[in-house]
Scaffold this motif. Sequence first.
Motif, PDB file in Angstrom:
ATOM      1  N   TYR A 248      -5.452  52.101  -7.309  1.00  0.00           N
ATOM      2  CA  TYR A 248      -5.142  53.176  -6.325  1.00  0.00           C
ATOM      3  C   TYR A 248      -4.965  54.862  -6.057  1.00  0.00           C
ATOM      4  O   TYR A 248      -6.264  55.537  -5.378  1.00  0.00           O
ATOM      5  N   ALA A 251      -8.815  56.320  -7.545  1.00  0.00           N
ATOM      6  CA  ALA A 251      -9.232  56.106  -6.540  1.00  0.00           C
ATOM      7  C   ALA A 251      -8.647  57.103  -5.499  1.00  0.00           C
ATOM      8  O   ALA A 251      -9.921  57.564  -5.061  1.00  0.00           O
ATOM      9  N   GLU A 252      -8.208  57.405  -5.300  1.00  0.00           N
ATOM     10  CA  GLU A 252      -7.177  58.792  -3.777  1.00  0.00           C
ATOM     11  C   GLU A 252      -7.759  58.868  -4.402  1.00  0.00           C
ATOM     12  O   GLU A 252      -7.478  60.708  -3.955  1.00  0.00           O
ATOM     13  N   LEU A 254      -8.975  61.758  -7.838  1.00  0.00           N
ATOM     14  CA  LEU A 254     -10.370  61.426  -8.050  1.00  0.00           C
ATOM     15  C   LEU A 254     -11.264  61.766  -6.712  1.00  0.00           C
ATOM     16  O   LEU A 254     -11.131  61.200  -5.770  1.00  0.00           O
ATOM     17  N   PRO A 255     -12.244  62.833  -6.829  1.00  0.00           N
ATOM     18  CA  PRO A 255     -13.138  64.005  -6.226  1.00  0.00           C
ATOM     19  C   PRO A 255     -14.121  62.537  -5.831  1.00  0.00           C
ATOM     20  O   PRO A 255     -14.688  62.727  -4.848  1.00  0.00           O
ATOM     21  N   ALA A 257     -14.586  58.665  -6.712  1.00  0.00           N
ATOM     22  CA  ALA A 257     -14.084  57.455  -7.268  1.00  0.00           C
ATOM     23  C   ALA A 257     -14.244  56.115  -6.043  1.00  0.00           C
ATOM     24  O   ALA A 257     -13.892  56.956  -5.002  1.00  0.00           O
ATOM     25  N   VAL A 258     -15.434  55.213  -6.950  1.00  0.00           N
ATOM     26  CA  VAL A 258     -15.524  54.015  -5.955  1.00  0.00           C
ATOM     27  C   VAL A 258     -14.270  53.090  -6.534  1.00  0.00           C
ATOM     28  O   VAL A 258     -14.470  52.702  -7.914  1.00  0.00           O
ATOM     29  N   LEU A 259     -14.156  52.273  -6.057  1.00  0.00           N
ATOM     30  CA  LEU A 259     -12.867  51.270  -6.329  1.00  0.00           C
ATOM     31  C   LEU A 259     -12.735  49.879  -5.984  1.00  0.00           C
ATOM     32  O   LEU A 259     -13.148  49.518  -4.604  1.00  0.00           O
ATOM     33  N   LEU A 260     -13.108  49.160  -7.191  1.00  0.00           N
ATOM     34  CA  LEU A 260     -13.137  47.518  -6.930  1.00  0.00           C
ATOM     35  C   LEU A 260     -11.923  46.769  -7.244  1.00  0.00           C
ATOM     36  O   LEU A 260     -11.529  47.588  -8.309  1.00  0.00           O
ATOM     37  N   PHE A 291     -22.625  61.170  -6.425  1.00  0.00           N
ATOM     38  CA  PHE A 291     -21.973  60.109  -5.387  1.00  0.00           C
ATOM     39  C   PHE A 291     -21.801  59.256  -6.486  1.00  0.00           C
ATOM     40  O   PHE A 291     -22.481  58.391  -6.787  1.00  0.00           O
ATOM     41  N   PRO A 293     -20.532  56.213  -4.766  1.00  0.00           N
ATOM     42  CA  PRO A 293     -20.859  55.140  -4.123  1.00  0.00           C
ATOM     43  C   PRO A 293     -22.257  54.369  -4.391  1.00  0.00           C
ATOM     44  O   PRO A 293     -23.039  55.524  -4.283  1.00  0.00           O
ATOM     45  N   TYR A 294     -22.459  52.964  -4.140  1.00  0.00           N
ATOM     46  CA  TYR A 294     -23.807  52.719  -4.997  1.00  0.00           C
ATOM     47  C   TYR A 294     -24.526  51.585  -4.480  1.00  0.00           C
ATOM     48  O   TYR A 294     -23.560  51.330  -3.760  1.00  0.00           O
TER      49      TYR A 294
END
Lengths: 294, 294
Positions: A248, A251-252, A254-255, A257-260, A291, A293-294
């Motif tokens: 968490y 992801a919060e 890192l400028p 980042a996507v978290l799964l 960016f 997001p993918y």
Amino acid sequence: MSATTVSTTTAPTRFLDVGNERYAYRRFGGQNASALPLLCLQHFTGTLDNWDPAVTDPLASTREVILFDNAGIGGSTGAVPQTVAGMATHALAFLDGLGIDTCDVLGYSLGGMVAQQMVLDRPAIFRRMILVGTAPRGGEDIMHLEKPSLARYLNDPGLQGYAVLQKIFFTPSASSQSAGEEFVGRLLLRTGDRDPVSGPAVASAQIAAFREWEQFTGARFADLQQIRQPTFVVNGVYDEMIPVRNSYWLAEYLPNAVLLTYPDAGHGSLFQWHDSFQGQASRFLSSDSRFAPY
Amino acid sequence: MSATTVSTTTAPTRFLDVGNERYAYRRFGGQNASALPLLCLQHFTGTLDNWDPAVTDPLASTREVILFDNAGIGGSTGAVPQTVAGMATHALAFLDGLGIDTCDVLGYSLGGMVAQQMVLDRPAIFRRMILVGTAPRGGEDIMHLEKPSLARYLNDPGLQGYAVLQKIFFTPSASSQSAGEEFVGRLLLRTGDRDPVSGPAVASAQIAAFREWEQFTGARFADLQQIRQPTFVVNGVYDEMIPVRNSYWLAEYLPNAVLLTYPDAGHGSLFQWHDSFQGQASRFLSSDSRFAPY
């Protein structure tokens, strides 16, 4: 990948001499010549033989995968560094020796910390980063093997070798343990040219590195804001080895980042949900966007 | 979706009489006859006109999308319930009136709470669930519009209508505000047959529902463990309206949920990263697995 293709299970171990060290690695895949290689950085005490073919074979179908033994691990010479920074220095020297200026990275657990340090030391080294089951500097509860939830398996004389991994990388649920059993079976597919198994000295030095990584000075997690690379962060929600709150924070802070997160999964979430993980990771790596997001 | 196709921007508003109420809705898309319809449940004060065509049009390319005004919203009759449970009762009555036994759901913000309540009330109602920018019962800091970070926009007489959404659904960063401006532009594409805008009485009743939803009895989040549906949880990491930790709880306590978080994004993460979101949501909905990972 067919049985005759060079794969996680069949790739020969190679050696690269750089400075005073000889690094062991395996390199395979790469049908898409325009894709950058994917450097894979391994977990606590893990060797080249700890990469799950169900993860690294699909990833290698469209890009070169490079599995790497850091100093003092498996077939690599040298002393195991007692800091993540020391491990990052070795990994950068290895890439220099291969003549790789920029690549993608899959850093798992300890390997994810090494990846973060590498990109801070040399920002151009990575194009896209995948960080699985890992923690930022200043993270919490990183690999405290003395915790009862882990010690009960690590100190169980009835559990040896990969049977321990099945317990500590997977949750106690029947479904997760079943996935763990399959994971161990896949690690055993490789029958020849295996790495030496890590001993207590490796574990001791790496534990020292975890303790150092938990320390921070200045504003907590501020160093993460310097990492501009698109980053894909992955964690199981029941990870006892490096709890999900560390992901968490990644992801919060890192400028880009996507978290799964994965359900019913512990530290080995990428192995348990290998079909999903390799698909998500492939789509992330295939993106040319600046960016995440993918 | 071409301009002549029935879409978010052009679908006529329809009405369904059930019991004492007349519910307004729009229904479009659905080229894949085997796909279940996707019920879309809207955010605080939002009407049928608040669905972003960049999200709902791509989703409608392979399945029917049903946009729904709950009681007292837009063109629907009745009183706005002061509890999420009351809203769930209306939504279930609406589906009954349409003759839909099972569907998929996209619940956004308040709509995500209604979706959770619906599936607790009638477990077979949903096959797969997408919960965006929402919170479990017993969550924290849910839509406290009096917070300075929100009140400064809501109480700014220079901001009206969708300009407020651009501020509170997106972060202050230039990139997020730019995405917010594009979002507002897309909402304005629909020129005819628009819903009445929600007034203060709607807001007041829905705020009462948020306050009630923050309450819990017994073990916190225990009700989530009854929800077996594969669930896809999405949140922006800088959500001021319903902070991301509420989505962490959803992913940790729902037994079968994947969490995805977006960078540089607030409450409107699905609108800011619409290309990524619609792709991820489509892949999730297209899965036939009984497990959430996709």
